[in-house]
Design a protein around this motif. Structure first.
Motif, PDB file in Angstrom:
ATOM      1  N   THR A 174      25.587  50.624  22.011  1.00 57.02           N
ATOM      2  CA  THR A 174      26.750  50.034  22.868  1.00 57.02           C
ATOM      3  C   THR A 174      27.388  51.209  23.520  1.00 57.02           C
TER       4      THR A 174
ATOM      5  N   VAL B  54      25.391  42.430  27.626  1.00 59.98           N
ATOM      6  CA  VAL B  54      26.433  41.680  27.164  1.00 59.98           C
ATOM      7  C   VAL B  54      27.559  42.840  27.704  1.00 59.98           C
TER       8      VAL B  54
ATOM      9  N   GLU C   2      31.776  43.162  27.726  1.00 52.98           N
ATOM     10  CA  GLU C   2      32.960  42.531  27.029  1.00 52.98           C
ATOM     11  C   GLU C   2      34.115  43.311  27.534  1.00 52.98           C
TER      12      GLU C   2
ATOM     13  N   ARG D  53      38.250  43.765  27.390  1.00 52.26           N
ATOM     14  CA  ARG D  53      39.500  43.399  26.551  1.00 52.26           C
ATOM     15  C   ARG D  53      40.873  43.692  27.464  1.00 52.26           C
TER      16      ARG D  53
ATOM     17  N   SER E 179      42.633  37.070  25.529  1.00 57.88           N
ATOM     18  CA  SER E 179      41.240  36.732  25.165  1.00 57.88           C
ATOM     19  C   SER E 179      40.161  37.791  26.029  1.00 57.88           C
ATOM     20  N   PRO E 180      39.123  37.909  25.227  1.00 55.32           N
ATOM     21  CA  PRO E 180      38.223  38.984  25.962  1.00 55.32           C
ATOM     22  C   PRO E 180      37.523  38.256  27.172  1.00 55.32           C
TER      23      PRO E 180
ATOM     24  N   LEU F 233      33.992  37.995  29.115  1.00 52.25           N
ATOM     25  CA  LEU F 233      32.668  38.157  28.825  1.00 52.25           C
ATOM     26  C   LEU F 233      31.616  37.724  29.789  1.00 52.25           C
ATOM     27  N   SER F 234      30.587  38.733  30.330  1.00 52.38           N
ATOM     28  CA  SER F 234      29.948  38.647  30.890  1.00 52.38           C
ATOM     29  C   SER F 234      28.551  38.887  30.974  1.00 52.38           C
ATOM     30  N   GLU F 235      27.246  38.701  31.543  1.00 52.06           N
ATOM     31  CA  GLU F 235      26.024  39.297  31.319  1.00 52.06           C
ATOM     32  C   GLU F 235      25.353  39.624  32.580  1.00 52.06           C
TER      33      GLU F 235
END
Length: 279
Positions: free
Chosen positions: A139, A220, A222, A224, A233-234, A236-238
């Motif tokens: 990561t 992935v 994220e 924040r 809320s985080p 999120l995407s890809e």
């Protein structure tokens, strides 16, 4: 996953830090490997010898006995040689930090890891490559969050290769320096783009950004956002390509903290890393 025959010849490269920190685990791993396959042992003293050993491996499958730093070094060398996609790498985690190896599914015990080298199966994993040709297996964290890292691990943007080589050699000759705690980073103003689409822009402060190789050629992501009161809320995407830009920022990737940089782009290489894991 494809199973590798134990009759295959192995090039066993033992990292100097592993030899110094846990000679008994190194001995056990070598004994298990040599009992199950034809092995050639290599004991490099510095990154240059390490790279030369990989370059001269011939038809032998490379097996690295070492920690996350050695694993990332091996993958990086194969990537620079443009041989990563066509190679299979094995690792026996030995040393002070084996978090990345564990996250890939490699057993952390010397016997179990060595047996996986002999009897395991090959799995191909996605990796991240940045726009400076750096490889990331785990990561990426932006900014790094109170990570305890050796002082020598900081890798400023543009640090000269000879300096990093000297630092690595010193680490093999003297005890590890005391670790330091990176200060907690406050909100940052960063632009995060995934496949060209802006996820968050400079007008929205963020607490942290992370990206991890996913499956089927995507990362992935994220984000924040910084919040007042209730936690936001985080986001999120890809995507295959992730770009981060803004004020100077550091980032944590695998075994090192890098930066500061003002822009960095990571691209997913699908199935680029072939590694042996328990069948």
């Amino acid at each position: 996953m494809a199973t590798y025959p134990t009759s295959e010849q192995l090039l066993v490269i033992v990292d100097p830090i592993a030899r110094r920190t846990d000679g008994e685990a190194v001995r056990i791993a070598k004994d298990v490997l040599s009992a199950g396959a034809a092995t050639k042992l290599c004991l490099p003293d510095d990154p240059e010898e390490f790279a030369r050993a990989l370059a001269r491996r011939g038809s032998r499958r490379p097996v690295v006995i070492g920690d996350d730093r050695a694993l990332v070094r091996a993958v990086s060398v194969l990537h620079r040689q443009r041989e990563l996609a066509g190679s299979v790498l094995s690792v026996v985690p030995v040393g002070p930090a084996v978090t990345v190896a564990r996250s890939l599914g490699v057993p952390t015990g010397a016997v179990a890891a060595a047996r996986a080298v002999l009897d395991g199966a090959v799995r191909r994993l996605d990796v991240l490559v940045d726009d400076s040709d750096g490889v990331v297996l785990g990561t990426v964290g932006i900014p790094p969050l109170r990570e305890r890292m050796p002082e020598a691990e900081a890798d400023p943007e543009g640090a000269r290769p000879w300096l990093r080589t000297c630092q690595s050699l010193v680490r093999t000759l003297v005890p590890l320096r005391p670790v330091r705690t990176l200060p907690a980073a406050g909100p940052s103003r960063l632009r995060v783009e995934v496949d060209g689409v802006t996820v968050v822009d400079l007008d929205q402060p963020v607490e942290a950004v992370s990206l991890t190789p996913g499956t089927s050629g995507t990362a992935v992501v994220e984000v924040r956002p910084s919040s007042v009161g209730a936690e936001a809320s985080p986001l999120l995407s890809e995507g295959r390509t992730v770009s981060v830009s803004g004020a100077d920022f550091h980032y944590h990737a695998d075994d090192r903290v890098s930066g500061p940089v003002r822009r960095r782009t990571w691209t997913v290489l699908e199935g680029a890393l072939g590694i042996t894991l328990p069948a």
